[in-house]
Scaffold this motif. Structure first.
Motif, PDB file in Angstrom:
ATOM      1  N   ASP A 198       0.863  -1.182   0.000  1.00 30.75           N
ATOM      2  CA  ASP A 198       0.000   0.000   0.000  1.00 30.75           C
ATOM      3  C   ASP A 198       0.900   1.234   0.000  1.00 30.75           C
ATOM      4  OD1 ASP A 198      -1.810   2.036   0.454  1.00 30.75           O
ATOM      5  OD2 ASP A 198      -2.908   0.975   2.039  1.00 30.75           O
ATOM      6  N   VAL A 199       1.297   1.680  -1.185  1.00 27.91           N
ATOM      7  CA  VAL A 199       2.239   2.797  -1.301  1.00 27.91           C
ATOM      8  C   VAL A 199       1.649   4.108  -0.765  1.00 27.91           C
ATOM      9  CG1 VAL A 199       3.639   4.155  -2.906  1.00 27.91           C
ATOM     10  CG2 VAL A 199       3.481   1.672  -3.186  1.00 27.91           C
ATOM     11  N   ALA A 233      -1.399 -14.464  -2.025  1.00 25.39           N
ATOM     12  CA  ALA A 233      -1.698 -13.139  -1.485  1.00 25.39           C
ATOM     13  C   ALA A 233      -2.871 -13.202  -0.509  1.00 25.39           C
ATOM     14  CB  ALA A 233      -1.997 -12.174  -2.623  1.00 25.39           C
ATOM     15  N   GLU A 234      -3.902 -13.953  -0.868  1.00 27.57           N
ATOM     16  CA  GLU A 234      -5.049 -14.112   0.028  1.00 27.57           C
ATOM     17  C   GLU A 234      -4.621 -14.775   1.335  1.00 27.57           C
ATOM     18  OE1 GLU A 234      -7.936 -12.926  -0.150  1.00 27.57           O
ATOM     19  OE2 GLU A 234      -8.730 -12.863  -2.193  1.00 27.57           O
ATOM     20  N   PHE A 235      -3.752 -15.782   1.238  1.00 29.64           N
ATOM     21  CA  PHE A 235      -3.274 -16.463   2.443  1.00 29.64           C
ATOM     22  C   PHE A 235      -2.480 -15.505   3.317  1.00 29.64           C
ATOM     23  CE2 PHE A 235       0.075 -18.640   4.759  1.00 29.64           C
ATOM     24  CZ  PHE A 235      -0.634 -19.606   5.462  1.00 29.64           C
ATOM     25  N   MET A 236      -1.588 -14.730   2.713  1.00 34.71           N
ATOM     26  CA  MET A 236      -0.746 -13.819   3.488  1.00 34.71           C
ATOM     27  C   MET A 236      -1.574 -12.800   4.242  1.00 34.71           C
ATOM     28  SD  MET A 236       2.622 -12.987   1.189  1.00 34.71           S
ATOM     29  CE  MET A 236       3.182 -11.760   2.373  1.00 34.71           C
ATOM     30  N   ARG A 237      -2.535 -12.202   3.576  1.00 36.58           N
ATOM     31  CA  ARG A 237      -3.282 -11.146   4.265  1.00 36.58           C
ATOM     32  C   ARG A 237      -4.255 -11.704   5.295  1.00 36.58           C
ATOM     33  NH1 ARG A 237      -7.388  -7.899   0.221  1.00 36.58           N
ATOM     34  NH2 ARG A 237      -8.843  -9.575  -0.267  1.00 36.58           N
ATOM     35  N   ALA A 238      -4.591 -12.982   5.182  1.00 30.49           N
ATOM     36  CA  ALA A 238      -5.496 -13.594   6.161  1.00 30.49           C
ATOM     37  C   ALA A 238      -4.743 -14.216   7.325  1.00 30.49           C
ATOM     38  CB  ALA A 238      -6.363 -14.655   5.482  1.00 30.49           C
ATOM     39  N   LYS A 239      -3.535 -14.726   7.078  1.00 34.05           N
ATOM     40  CA  LYS A 239      -2.859 -15.559   8.065  1.00 34.05           C
ATOM     41  C   LYS A 239      -1.566 -14.975   8.628  1.00 34.05           C
ATOM     42  CE  LYS A 239      -5.806 -19.005   7.670  1.00 34.05           C
ATOM     43  NZ  LYS A 239      -6.690 -19.416   8.797  1.00 34.05           N
ATOM     44  N   VAL A 240      -0.912 -14.074   7.913  1.00 32.34           N
ATOM     45  CA  VAL A 240       0.384 -13.558   8.367  1.00 32.34           C
ATOM     46  C   VAL A 240       0.139 -12.276   9.155  1.00 32.34           C
ATOM     47  CG1 VAL A 240       2.682 -12.776   7.704  1.00 32.34           C
ATOM     48  CG2 VAL A 240       1.533 -14.579   6.381  1.00 32.34           C
ATOM     49  N   PRO A 241       0.467 -12.244  10.440  1.00 34.00           N
ATOM     50  CA  PRO A 241       0.185 -11.064  11.270  1.00 34.00           C
ATOM     51  C   PRO A 241       0.859  -9.810  10.726  1.00 34.00           C
ATOM     52  CG  PRO A 241       0.830 -12.938  12.637  1.00 34.00           C
ATOM     53  CD  PRO A 241       1.090 -13.338  11.222  1.00 34.00           C
ATOM     54  N   GLY A 242       0.082  -8.730  10.641  1.00 33.07           N
ATOM     55  CA  GLY A 242       0.639  -7.436  10.266  1.00 33.07           C
ATOM     56  C   GLY A 242       0.739  -7.154   8.789  1.00 33.07           C
ATOM     57  N   VAL A 243       0.401  -8.131   7.937  1.00 37.00           N
ATOM     58  CA  VAL A 243       0.510  -7.922   6.497  1.00 37.00           C
ATOM     59  C   VAL A 243      -0.817  -7.421   5.946  1.00 37.00           C
ATOM     60  CG1 VAL A 243       0.863  -9.023   4.252  1.00 37.00           C
ATOM     61  CG2 VAL A 243       2.336  -9.617   6.176  1.00 37.00           C
ATOM     62  N   ILE A 245      -2.647  -6.353   2.325  1.00 39.07           N
ATOM     63  CA  ILE A 245      -2.582  -6.362   0.862  1.00 39.07           C
ATOM     64  C   ILE A 245      -3.901  -5.819   0.334  1.00 39.07           C
ATOM     65  CG2 ILE A 245      -2.256  -7.759  -1.215  1.00 39.07           C
ATOM     66  CD1 ILE A 245      -0.754  -9.787   0.485  1.00 39.07           C
ATOM     67  N   PRO A 246      -3.883  -4.664  -0.340  1.00 39.11           N
ATOM     68  CA  PRO A 246      -5.130  -4.065  -0.830  1.00 39.11           C
ATOM     69  C   PRO A 246      -5.841  -4.953  -1.854  1.00 39.11           C
ATOM     70  CG  PRO A 246      -3.311  -2.485  -0.896  1.00 39.11           C
ATOM     71  CD  PRO A 246      -2.716  -3.830  -0.630  1.00 39.11           C
ATOM     72  N   ASP A 247      -7.147  -4.769  -1.963  1.00 31.22           N
ATOM     73  CA  ASP A 247      -7.946  -5.545  -2.919  1.00 31.22           C
ATOM     74  C   ASP A 247      -7.446  -5.365  -4.345  1.00 31.22           C
ATOM     75  OD1 ASP A 247      -9.546  -6.449  -0.864  1.00 31.22           O
ATOM     76  OD2 ASP A 247     -11.125  -4.961  -1.195  1.00 31.22           O
ATOM     77  N   GLU A 248      -6.975  -4.160  -4.669  1.00 29.39           N
ATOM     78  CA  GLU A 248      -6.548  -3.922  -6.051  1.00 29.39           C
ATOM     79  C   GLU A 248      -5.319  -4.737  -6.430  1.00 29.39           C
ATOM     80  OE1 GLU A 248      -5.640  -0.013  -3.720  1.00 29.39           O
ATOM     81  OE2 GLU A 248      -7.200  -1.575  -3.770  1.00 29.39           O
ATOM     82  N   VAL A 249      -4.478  -5.053  -5.452  1.00 30.08           N
ATOM     83  CA  VAL A 249      -3.318  -5.916  -5.728  1.00 30.08           C
ATOM     84  C   VAL A 249      -3.790  -7.339  -6.009  1.00 30.08           C
ATOM     85  CG1 VAL A 249      -1.214  -6.927  -4.741  1.00 30.08           C
ATOM     86  CG2 VAL A 249      -1.712  -4.501  -4.403  1.00 30.08           C
ATOM     87  N   ILE A 250      -4.745  -7.834  -5.212  1.00 28.29           N
ATOM     88  CA  ILE A 250      -5.315  -9.160  -5.438  1.00 28.29           C
ATOM     89  C   ILE A 250      -5.962  -9.227  -6.816  1.00 28.29           C
ATOM     90  CG2 ILE A 250      -6.957 -10.879  -4.614  1.00 28.29           C
ATOM     91  CD1 ILE A 250      -4.816 -10.492  -2.563  1.00 28.29           C
TER      92      ILE A 250
END
Length: 334
Positions: A198-199, A233-243, A245-250
């Motif tokens: 998220d720049v 990407a879906e896994f990272m934003r759901a499971k990795v604490p603090g990450v 990832i905006p919807d537009e990247v997905i």
């Protein structure tokens, strides 16, 4: 101009000279074979100023950070020793700092650590004798005052370049720059951030950092990394604490042609590096390519960050020693 170095490490020299720094994360093996560390390191060393040895990140057990640092320094590489407060008390941590410095480790990243509930052994006992700010203060006292926390004197203090982590992408956003200020006061000289996808949010964080004058007191390296694809990407934003990832990247990954999502993830990473490089106060990038070390050189090259600045001594690191098992000493190209 005379520059005073706390450690003289390659990373510190690059940053204090005003050049844009590159660090990368070595994914620790689930193995007792040192060759697995060397194979990963040789891929990273040519394009990085320092290599992070993670300390059971995500609260999952791997080869220890201090052991990886020992292997890297033997081979002449410049490591960043990550120290998490989750697993050790102050006695063990102070001993590890001395031992790492004795092996030639010059860079230390001070972390509180992910909670054990995030890992695959949630029944493990938490320690948290320190948090990252207390750890920074302790390392600074040992270095600058030459004593343990008890007041007992060190015969030779460790020479260390001290770092910490920060996450501009986790709420409360207004609090993040203030937390950074506390880490700088405690002794942080460089910062590696959480993944940036998220720049605009990073730009707002950096604006506040500049308002506080922190960009003149600490070197900020922005965390970046390639995404394998939409599912990763879906896994990272759901499971990795603090990450975050905006919807537009997905959506961009989802819209890539069949079989091209990994290439699109790499392209997104390169574009982010090129954008953050132009932000005032950003001193470098920290590349985290989980199980994708082979992409790091391509990313750094395509982002326009090669060649890396030459340093005194060996091109790979700070402490060159011959190691018979390292591929570099057998002229093996991998």
């Amino acid at each position: 101009m005379n520059i005073t170095y706390k450690s003289g490490s390659r990373l510190e020299r690059v940053l204090r000279s005003g050049r844009f720094a590159v660090t990368a994360e070595l994914n620790p093996p689930d193995s007792a074979d040192p060759q697995e560390v060397y194979d990963a390191a040789v891929t990273l060393a040519a394009v990085c100023d320092a290599i992070n040895a993670t300390d059971a990140s995500g609260a999952n057990c791997h080869m220890s950070s201090v052991a990886i640092c020992a292997l890297l320094t033997r081979a002449g590489y410049s490591p960043v020793f990550q120290v998490s407060c989750r697993d050790r008390n102050r006695i063990a941590i102070q001993g590890d700092l001395l031992g790492a410095a004795a092996m030639g480790v010059s860079n230390v990243l001070c972390l509180t650590g992910d909670d054990v509930t995030n890992g695959d052994q949630p029944e493990a006992k938490r320690v948290f004798d320190f948090d990252s700010i207390q750890l920074l203060r302790t390392a600074r006292i040992m270095r600058d005052e030459g004593v343990f926390l008890s007041g007992r004197k060190l015969t030779t203090p460790p020479r260390l370049f001290l770092g910490a982590a920060e996450n501009p992408f986790a709420p409360p956003y207004d609090w993040r720059p203030l937390r950074l200020a506390k880490k700088v006061e405690a002794g942080a000289e460089f910062i590696q951030t959480q993944y940036c996808f998220d720049v605009p949010r990073l730009a707002e964080f950096m604006r506040r950092v500049r308002d506080l004058g922190l960009h003149e007191r600490v070197f900020i390296l922005v965390g970046v990394g390639p995404l394998r694809g939409e599912k990763a990407a879906e896994f990272m934003r759901a499971k990795v604490p603090g990450v975050y990832i905006p919807d537009e990247v997905i959506a961009r990954l989802r819209g890539a042609p069949k079989g091209k999502q990994r290439e699109e993830g790499k392209r997104i990473c390169v574009e982010i590096i090129q954008q953050v490089r132009e932000m005032p106060g950003v001193a470098g990038v920290h590349v985290m390519a989980y199980r994708q070390e082979e992409l790091v050189a391509e990313i750094i090259d395509e982002a326009g960050l090669l060649p890396r600045p030459a340093q005194a001594g060996t091109p790979a690191g700070d402490h060159a020693t011959y190691h018979p098992h390292h591929p570099r000493h057998h002229h093996v190209v991998k």
